[in-house]
Structures are given as C-alpha cells and as structure tokens.
Write a protein that holds these residues in place. Structure first.
Motif, mmCIF file in Angstrom:
data_model
loop_
_atom_site.group_PDB
_atom_site.id
_atom_site.type_symbol
_atom_site.label_atom_id
_atom_site.label_comp_id
_atom_site.label_asym_id
_atom_site.label_seq_id
_atom_site.Cartn_x
_atom_site.Cartn_y
_atom_site.Cartn_z
ATOM 1 N N VAL A 171 0.838 -1.201 0.000
ATOM 2 C CA VAL A 171 0.000 0.000 0.000
ATOM 3 C C VAL A 171 0.874 1.252 0.000
ATOM 4 O O VAL A 171 0.612 2.226 -0.724
ATOM 5 N N CYS A 172 1.941 1.241 0.803
ATOM 6 C CA CYS A 172 2.851 2.395 0.868
ATOM 7 C C CYS A 172 3.484 2.675 -0.494
ATOM 8 O O CYS A 172 3.599 3.835 -0.918
ATOM 9 N N GLY A 173 3.917 1.618 -1.169
ATOM 10 C CA GLY A 173 4.534 1.799 -2.473
ATOM 11 C C GLY A 173 3.582 2.410 -3.479
ATOM 12 O O GLY A 173 3.938 3.330 -4.231
ATOM 13 N N LEU A 174 2.341 1.922 -3.506
ATOM 14 C CA LEU A 174 1.335 2.450 -4.428
ATOM 15 C C LEU A 174 0.979 3.900 -4.100
ATOM 16 O O LEU A 174 0.786 4.732 -4.996
ATOM 17 N N TRP A 175 0.878 4.198 -2.818
ATOM 18 C CA TRP A 175 0.565 5.557 -2.366
ATOM 19 C C TRP A 175 1.613 6.536 -2.895
ATOM 20 O O TRP A 175 1.268 7.590 -3.446
ATOM 21 N N THR A 176 2.874 6.203 -2.716
ATOM 22 C CA THR A 176 3.948 7.080 -3.181
ATOM 23 C C THR A 176 3.913 7.246 -4.696
ATOM 24 O O THR A 176 4.086 8.357 -5.222
ATOM 25 N N LEU A 177 3.678 6.163 -5.391
ATOM 26 C CA LEU A 177 3.637 6.212 -6.854
ATOM 27 C C LEU A 177 2.549 7.158 -7.348
ATOM 28 O O LEU A 177 2.772 7.983 -8.248
ATOM 29 N N VAL A 178 1.370 7.092 -6.750
ATOM 30 C CA VAL A 178 0.213 7.860 -7.231
ATOM 31 C C VAL A 178 0.297 9.334 -6.842
ATOM 32 O O VAL A 178 0.123 10.235 -7.682
ATOM 33 N N PHE A 179 0.577 9.622 -5.566
ATOM 34 C CA PHE A 179 0.457 10.995 -5.081
ATOM 35 C C PHE A 179 1.652 11.883 -5.395
ATOM 36 O O PHE A 179 1.607 13.094 -5.112
#
Length: 432
Positions: free
Chosen positions: A188-196
C-alpha cells in the motif's frame, strides 16, 4: 532576484500545492515504514531479542547515513549543472516506491532480518537523495516572504498524509496487526507514493540549461564541493555555522522519529494497534503545529522557531527517560508533546537555508545540507545503541531500551547549543 535563488513573483497556488503534495506522497516511508510500523516489526521478537534488533537497526541506519553523506552533494551538483532536477527527482521517487513495496518480502523470521534492514537502509538512502532535489525545487514555488509558510505547508501535508495512510491501512486490515498485515501495508505504501507524487512532475518542469558543463569525475566533484564550501564560508560564515548546527539537531530530530515507536512498543508496552493509533494522533499534532509555526517562521524568523522547538524537545525527552516506568500515559502525553516541536524545527531549518542559497546553486547547497546532516547521522543511531549498552552495564538488565532516548537528547542538546550563536539575515553570496 532579491534574495539568493528565491524569485519576487509568487507561483500559482496549484503549483505550490503540487510541490507540497510530494511530502504527502512520500510520507509513508517516514511514517509507516521508518517510524510506526516496519521499524517496530523488524525489532520485534520474531527477528531476535529486543537489544539485538534495536542495535542492528541503529547500525543499518548509521550505514545509510554514511552513504548519503558521500553521495548527496555530488548528485546535487549534477542536477544543478544539467538542469534535470525534476527528472532525477522522478526516478528517485519511484525507486523509493518500489523499495517500499519490496518490504513485503521480509517474512517474520530471524533469517530475514538482514534483508529487512538492507531494504530499509536503501530506502533511507534513496529518499534522502530525492529530498535534495525536492528541497532545491522550493525556489520554483516560493518568495522570500512566503518560504517559511510554504516549507511549513510541505511538512504539514506530509504529517497529515501520514495520518491518511495509517487510517487507510487500518480500514483495509483492521487495527490488530499481524505479520501479514504489516507486509500488506508495505505494498500500500509503495502504491501511495507512486500515485500521489505525480502532480509535482506535472506542475514543475526542468528548465533547459544552455551549454551545460561537461560531466565531472568523482575527484573533481569533491574538489568543486570543497571550493563551494569555502566560497559559502567567505561570503557568509554563519551559513556554514548553521550547516554544522543543523547537522546535529536534524540528526536528533530524525532519531526521535526513528526510535520513538520502537520505544513505545519495547519500553512502554504498546500493542501494535496502539502504536498505529498513536501514529495517527502524532501526525495530526505534528501537521497542525508545523503549518502554524510556518506562519511564525515568516514573522519571527526561522532561528527563533528552531531554538524554541529544540529547547522543548530536550526537556520532554528527559521526561520520557525519567518517567519511563510510569506507564503508557507518560508516553502518550510526552510523546505527543514532542511531536508539536519536531516538524517546526525541520521546516524552519529548510526555510533558513532556502533564504540563503545563491541563484543556480540550490541542488549543490541542499546537497551540502544533506551531507553535513548525514556526516554526523551516525550520532543518534550510535548513541541510541550505546546508551542501551551503558544502561545494561549500569543496571545488569538486558531490557534497557529506554536508556536510548538519552542518546537522542544529547544530540538535540548539542545542536541547540551550536545554533545559539548563529546569525540569520543579511545573506550575500557570490555566484562563482
């Protein structure tokens, strides 16, 4: 240009917000991974004894700091020369996202301790190098009269982003965290960083550098760095004094976050779910206080904000040590009180230097900022581990983790004392 690299004309608000949103997007590594979730997980009994895992964590953190000290200014120089700062920030940010997600592979067994610590150190390295380019980009969105509040906005959005990611993880997995939940949260952390972090790359673009200088060898880069430091000292020695002071207190501030949740779990007996709840409250307090202090920064000056914050942190840190056996309430009260002052000190430190940087030197000077910080970044982690060992010798116990907070306090106090004689204002630099 009226003051260093900062322009007179304010940037559009959407660009300012997009810049600050990078802090929001990369906050999972600081909040979830480094502070409240993964660091607690990797120092748990699944990987070894309390003292063994805590000392191993301090070693990996110190090693990453050494590599950052060696690389940050060189990469900052390269970004200044090539004009490709946003290009470098983009791949560094998304590499950080990949490292965050890769922590999923760290299973709860002693044999995975090294993998977890190596990935954690790599994330710290990449994240800090990315910070150099991000900090340097503040000259694209702020003026001399707004840099304090804009710096505070970024830090504040970061802390509030920490709340959001923690609440999202709780919503997805519940508050009773097991090993599988921790590993899932890394994805989840990895995806969050990628998107925002996408908005900053849409809003801010690299400016083409006409006739960029040729690539420099590593020895040449370090010679240039030394000349740059000499030039800064000649033009304004107090900026060098500030770099030395901030190196100390920023390492202490990092120690508060790196080892705070570890102390909550190991010393004060917080359950994993309680650490997560504390993390939400801590980031809320830190986010609001940092934005508020950002306004004071522009009115009172960053030095006063830094001195006030460090003074309170030293006193509160001592309170955590002396009252460690009084139960969880002590950490709730004193820990949250410390969160009021950590963010403002970090934000004011960034705005202090942003006001002093000459045009065209943002990457190099912020690289130097990272280097001076990381040149002593072994202090908090080393002192944390050392004081645990000292505590074990004094008490004859192998459960002396609470002594580690004294190591962090020592570093904060040293930074406070060195910062007192530093003068702000009146910056003047030559460009060559």
């Amino acid at each position: 240009m009226t003051l260093g690299a900062l322009p007179d004309t304010p940037a559009p608000k959407w660009k300012v917000f997009s810049w600050g949103l990078w802090d929001w997007g990369t906050q999972p590594f600081n909040t979830v991974i480094t502070t409240f979730v993964f660091s607690v997980y990797i120092t748990s009994s699944a990987f070894g004894t309390e003292n063994q895992t805590s000392i191993a964590l301090s070693i990996s953190t110190g090693t990453a700091g050494l590599l950052i000290a060696l690389l940050a200014p060189i990469l900052g120089q390269g970004a200044d020369r090539s004009g490709r700062r946003m290009f470098h920030l983009r791949w560094q940010t998304w590499l950080l996202a990949a490292i965050s997600a890769a922590l999923w592979f760290v299973a709860p067994e002693p044999s995975y301790l090294v993998l977890g610590l190596v990935l954690l150190a790599a994330g710290n390295l990449v994240g800090e190098i990315a910070n150099v380019n991000y900090y340097a980009a503040i000259d694209k969105v702020s003026t001399p009269g707004t840099v304090g509040r804009i710096s505070g906005l970024g830090w504040g959005l970061g802390y509030i982003g920490g709340i959001a990611i923690l609440l999202l993880i709780i919503a997805l997995r519940g508050s009773e965290f097991g090993a599988d939940d921790v590993r899932f949260s890394m994805i989840v952390c990895g995806l969050w960083t990628l998107v925002f972090t996408i908005p900053i790359f849409v809003a801010l673009r690299d400016e083409k550098v006409e006739n960029p200088p040729p690539r420099r060898s590593l020895p040449e880069c370090y010679r240039d760095l030394w000349r740059s430091l000499q030039r800064v000292y000649r033009d304004n020695p107090h900026t060098v004094y500030f770099l030395l002071a901030s190196a100390l207190f920023r390492d202490g501030l990092g120690g508060v976050f790196t080892f705070g949740a570890v102390l909550a779990a190991g010393t004060f007996g917080f359950e994993f779910s309680e650490v997560i709840i504390f993390g939400v409250a801590a980031n809320l307090v830190a986010g609001v206080s940092t934005m508020a202090f950002g306004l004071l920064d522009d009115k009172l000056g960053p030095k006063r904000v830094i001195l006030i914050s460090l003074s309170f942190l030293v006193v509160l840190g001592l309170g955590v040590f002396f009252l460690h056996d009084q139960g969880k309430t002590v950490f709730w009260v004193l820990g949250l009180a410390m969160c009021i002052f950590v963010g403002p000190a970090q934000s004011a430190s960034r705005s202090f230097l942003a006001r002093a940087i000459p045009e065209g030197k943002s990457g190099e000077i912020f690289g130097l900022y990272a280097t001076t910080g990381r040149a002593v970044s072994f202090l908090s982690s080393t002192f944390f581990g050392l004081f645990i060992v000292i505590g074990a010798e004094i008490t004859g116990s192998q459960e002396t983790q609470y002594f580690g907070i004294l190591g962090v306090v020592v570093v904060l106090l040293a930074g406070l004392l060195v910062m007192i004689p530093v003068k702000e204002g009146g910056h003047s630099f030559s460009k060559q």
